[in-house]
Structure formats: C-alpha cells, structure tokens
Design a protein around this motif. Structure first.
Motif, PDB file in Angstrom:
ATOM      1  N   VAL A 164       7.347   3.716  -9.535  1.00 18.32           N
ATOM      2  CA  VAL A 164       6.554   3.768  -8.300  1.00 18.32           C
ATOM      3  C   VAL A 164       7.285   4.588  -7.239  1.00 18.32           C
ATOM      4  CG1 VAL A 164       5.651   2.384  -6.392  1.00 18.32           C
ATOM      5  CG2 VAL A 164       5.275   1.652  -8.763  1.00 18.32           C
ATOM      6  N   HIS A 165       8.558   4.317  -7.049  1.00 17.46           N
ATOM      7  CA  HIS A 165       9.307   5.028  -6.012  1.00 17.46           C
ATOM      8  C   HIS A 165       9.506   6.512  -6.342  1.00 17.46           C
ATOM      9  CE1 HIS A 165      10.516   1.854  -3.090  1.00 17.46           C
ATOM     10  NE2 HIS A 165       9.970   1.133  -4.044  1.00 17.46           N
ATOM     11  N   SER A 166       9.318   6.872  -7.596  1.00 18.64           N
ATOM     12  CA  SER A 166       9.447   8.284  -7.967  1.00 18.64           C
ATOM     13  C   SER A 166       8.177   9.087  -7.658  1.00 18.64           C
ATOM     14  CB  SER A 166       9.801   8.421  -9.453  1.00 18.64           C
ATOM     15  OG  SER A 166       8.673   8.181 -10.283  1.00 18.64           O
ATOM     16  N   VAL A 167       7.050   8.403  -7.388  1.00 17.34           N
ATOM     17  CA  VAL A 167       5.785   9.115  -7.183  1.00 17.34           C
ATOM     18  C   VAL A 167       5.165   8.898  -5.799  1.00 17.34           C
ATOM     19  CG1 VAL A 167       5.249   9.173  -9.652  1.00 17.34           C
ATOM     20  CG2 VAL A 167       4.333   7.306  -8.231  1.00 17.34           C
ATOM     21  N   MET A 217       0.854  -1.186   0.000  1.00 17.78           N
ATOM     22  CA  MET A 217       0.000   0.000   0.000  1.00 17.78           C
ATOM     23  C   MET A 217       0.890   1.237   0.000  1.00 17.78           C
ATOM     24  SD  MET A 217      -3.081  -1.177   2.549  1.00 17.78           S
ATOM     25  CE  MET A 217      -2.025  -1.687   3.884  1.00 17.78           C
ATOM     26  N   TRP A 218       0.491   2.230  -0.786  1.00 17.87           N
ATOM     27  CA  TRP A 218       1.280   3.449  -0.931  1.00 17.87           C
ATOM     28  C   TRP A 218       0.412   4.688  -0.750  1.00 17.87           C
ATOM     29  CZ3 TRP A 218       1.253  -0.228  -4.949  1.00 17.87           C
ATOM     30  CH2 TRP A 218       2.439  -0.941  -5.162  1.00 17.87           C
ATOM     31  N   ASN A 219       1.051   5.759  -0.320  1.00 21.36           N
ATOM     32  CA  ASN A 219       0.504   7.100  -0.441  1.00 21.36           C
ATOM     33  C   ASN A 219       1.321   7.817  -1.496  1.00 21.36           C
ATOM     34  OD1 ASN A 219      -1.744   7.247   1.280  1.00 21.36           O
ATOM     35  ND2 ASN A 219      -0.385   7.314   3.046  1.00 21.36           N
ATOM     36  N   LEU A 220       0.658   8.629  -2.280  1.00 23.95           N
ATOM     37  CA  LEU A 220       1.310   9.328  -3.383  1.00 23.95           C
ATOM     38  C   LEU A 220       1.784  10.707  -2.934  1.00 23.95           C
ATOM     39  CD1 LEU A 220      -1.252   8.254  -6.089  1.00 23.95           C
ATOM     40  CD2 LEU A 220       1.046   7.340  -5.743  1.00 23.95           C
ATOM     41  N   ALA A 221       2.930  11.103  -3.444  1.00 23.80           N
ATOM     42  CA  ALA A 221       3.547  12.362  -3.023  1.00 23.80           C
ATOM     43  C   ALA A 221       2.877  13.573  -3.676  1.00 23.80           C
ATOM     44  CB  ALA A 221       5.039  12.340  -3.354  1.00 23.80           C
ATOM     45  N   ASP A 222       2.614  13.498  -4.952  1.00 22.38           N
ATOM     46  CA  ASP A 222       2.102  14.629  -5.724  1.00 22.38           C
ATOM     47  C   ASP A 222       0.578  14.576  -5.758  1.00 22.38           C
ATOM     48  OD1 ASP A 222       1.435  16.545  -7.588  1.00 22.38           O
ATOM     49  OD2 ASP A 222       2.698  15.735  -9.186  1.00 22.38           O
ATOM     50  N   ARG A 223      -0.059  15.309  -4.872  1.00 21.80           N
ATOM     51  CA  ARG A 223      -1.522  15.274  -4.768  1.00 21.80           C
ATOM     52  C   ARG A 223      -2.192  15.775  -6.044  1.00 21.80           C
ATOM     53  NH1 ARG A 223      -1.944  11.536  -2.123  1.00 21.80           N
ATOM     54  NH2 ARG A 223      -4.158  11.894  -2.184  1.00 21.80           N
ATOM     55  N   GLU A 224      -1.567  16.722  -6.718  1.00 22.04           N
ATOM     56  CA  GLU A 224      -2.155  17.298  -7.934  1.00 22.04           C
ATOM     57  C   GLU A 224      -2.245  16.271  -9.065  1.00 22.04           C
ATOM     58  OE1 GLU A 224      -0.828  20.913 -10.722  1.00 22.04           O
ATOM     59  OE2 GLU A 224      -1.081  21.423  -8.596  1.00 22.04           O
ATOM     60  N   ASN A 225      -1.275  15.367  -9.133  1.00 24.10           N
ATOM     61  CA  ASN A 225      -1.233  14.355 -10.192  1.00 24.10           C
ATOM     62  C   ASN A 225      -1.508  12.953  -9.661  1.00 24.10           C
ATOM     63  OD1 ASN A 225      -0.486  16.067 -12.461  1.00 24.10           O
ATOM     64  ND2 ASN A 225       1.380  16.413 -11.286  1.00 24.10           N
ATOM     65  N   ALA A 226      -2.138  12.848  -8.509  1.00 22.23           N
ATOM     66  CA  ALA A 226      -2.350  11.551  -7.865  1.00 22.23           C
ATOM     67  C   ALA A 226      -3.152  10.589  -8.740  1.00 22.23           C
ATOM     68  CB  ALA A 226      -3.029  11.738  -6.509  1.00 22.23           C
ATOM     69  N   ALA A 227      -4.224  11.055  -9.340  1.00 19.00           N
ATOM     70  CA  ALA A 227      -5.064  10.168 -10.154  1.00 19.00           C
ATOM     71  C   ALA A 227      -4.285   9.620 -11.350  1.00 19.00           C
ATOM     72  CB  ALA A 227      -6.321  10.897 -10.613  1.00 19.00           C
ATOM     73  N   ALA A 228      -3.531  10.464 -12.017  1.00 11.20           N
ATOM     74  CA  ALA A 228      -2.752  10.020 -13.174  1.00 11.20           C
ATOM     75  C   ALA A 228      -1.655   9.051 -12.754  1.00 11.20           C
ATOM     76  CB  ALA A 228      -2.149  11.225 -13.901  1.00 11.20           C
ATOM     77  N   ASN A 229      -0.982   9.346 -11.647  1.00  8.65           N
ATOM     78  CA  ASN A 229       0.081   8.463 -11.175  1.00  8.65           C
ATOM     79  C   ASN A 229      -0.479   7.122 -10.714  1.00  8.65           C
ATOM     80  OD1 ASN A 229       2.203  10.178 -11.777  1.00  8.65           O
ATOM     81  ND2 ASN A 229       2.122  11.177  -9.793  1.00  8.65           N
ATOM     82  N   ALA A 230      -1.631   7.131 -10.064  1.00  9.82           N
ATOM     83  CA  ALA A 230      -2.268   5.883  -9.635  1.00  9.82           C
ATOM     84  C   ALA A 230      -2.659   5.041 -10.850  1.00  9.82           C
ATOM     85  CB  ALA A 230      -3.485   6.173  -8.766  1.00  9.82           C
ATOM     86  N   ALA A 231      -3.183   5.673 -11.871  1.00  9.10           N
ATOM     87  CA  ALA A 231      -3.566   4.952 -13.089  1.00  9.10           C
ATOM     88  C   ALA A 231      -2.348   4.346 -13.770  1.00  9.10           C
ATOM     89  CB  ALA A 231      -4.305   5.886 -14.044  1.00  9.10           C
ATOM     90  N   LYS A 232      -1.251   5.071 -13.799  1.00  8.86           N
ATOM     91  CA  LYS A 232      -0.019   4.562 -14.406  1.00  8.86           C
ATOM     92  C   LYS A 232       0.545   3.405 -13.587  1.00  8.86           C
ATOM     93  CE  LYS A 232       4.072   6.296 -16.718  1.00  8.86           C
ATOM     94  NZ  LYS A 232       4.866   7.474 -17.055  1.00  8.86           N
ATOM     95  N   MET A 233       0.484   3.517 -12.266  1.00  6.52           N
ATOM     96  CA  MET A 233       0.923   2.420 -11.408  1.00  6.52           C
ATOM     97  C   MET A 233       0.095   1.170 -11.692  1.00  6.52           C
ATOM     98  SD  MET A 233       1.517   4.400  -7.783  1.00  6.52           S
ATOM     99  CE  MET A 233       1.827   2.910  -6.819  1.00  6.52           C
ATOM    100  N   LYS A 234      -1.219   1.335 -11.788  1.00  2.00           N
ATOM    101  CA  LYS A 234      -2.121   0.206 -12.061  1.00  2.00           C
ATOM    102  C   LYS A 234      -1.741  -0.479 -13.369  1.00  2.00           C
ATOM    103  CE  LYS A 234      -7.039  -0.786 -12.838  1.00  2.00           C
ATOM    104  NZ  LYS A 234      -7.169  -1.942 -11.965  1.00  2.00           N
ATOM    105  N   GLU A 235      -1.569   0.312 -14.407  1.00  2.00           N
ATOM    106  CA  GLU A 235      -1.227  -0.239 -15.722  1.00  2.00           C
ATOM    107  C   GLU A 235       0.088  -1.010 -15.670  1.00  2.00           C
ATOM    108  OE1 GLU A 235       0.295   1.477 -20.008  1.00  2.00           O
ATOM    109  OE2 GLU A 235      -0.981   2.755 -18.775  1.00  2.00           O
ATOM    110  N   LYS A 236       1.107  -0.409 -15.073  1.00  2.00           N
ATOM    111  CA  LYS A 236       2.435  -1.026 -15.039  1.00  2.00           C
ATOM    112  C   LYS A 236       2.461  -2.276 -14.149  1.00  2.00           C
ATOM    113  CE  LYS A 236       5.242   3.083 -15.959  1.00  2.00           C
ATOM    114  NZ  LYS A 236       6.127   2.525 -16.976  1.00  2.00           N
TER     115      LYS A 236
END
Length: 93
Positions: free
Chosen positions: A79-82, A7-26
């Motif tokens: 993942v570790h970058s976001v 389980m992760w929390n994302l650093a960039d709140r503004e781009n959280a949805a996009a980063n979560a979607a990219k994590m899911k895909e990868k």
C-alpha cells in the motif's frame, strides 16, 4: 467494537485501477488471518480519495494486534509503495 477507516490517494494515475484492485484483494484478505478483525471492505472513489478501507475490529486491543500483525505489515508495504496521501480515523461503536 472499533471502526478503523483509512482513505488513500494513489500516486500512479496510469495504474490506479490495477493498484486499487490489488489493495482491495490484499486488505480484504486479512479477514480470517488477523485475530479480532471482523470485516474489511475496500471501495473506490470516496469523498475525494481514490480508495477507502472500512474495517470492524472486536476491540481497541484487536486494533493494536491488527496494526502489528505480520500479514498486515506485508500488505502495508505494498500500500505504501503505491499511495501519495493517507488519512485515517478510529472510533468506538
């Protein structure tokens, strides 16, 4: 069989949805690439975390292969970058 949950929390709140979607895909894309990885599901917003990964692997040995597999290492870089925070657990089924 082994369950590997991260389980992760994302650093960039503004781009959280996009980063979560990219994590899911990868992360889900590793199924069929990493030997012994039977399934991977990525969900958003679980138990106070932004993203959760639930994987099923054939064995503890398969988990060790997954951890060091080059395709997983590439995904891990992104993942570790976001992320800002990570917790995980593994258990035998």
């Amino acid at each position: 069989m082994v369950k590997h949950i991260v389980m992760w929390n994302l650093a960039d709140r503004e781009n959280a949805a996009a980063n979560a979607a990219k994590m899911k895909e990868k992360l889900e894309g590793l199924v069929g690439v990493v030997p012994g990885l039977k399934s991977a599901w990525v969900h958003k917003s679980f138990a106070g975390y932004d993203v959760v990964l639930i994987t099923e692997l054939e064995s503890r040995e398969a988990l060790a292969v997954y951890q060091e597999h080059p395709a997983h290492m590439e995904v891990k870089k992104f993942v570790h970058s976001v992320i800002s925070e990570r917790v995980f657990c593994d258990f035998d089924m």
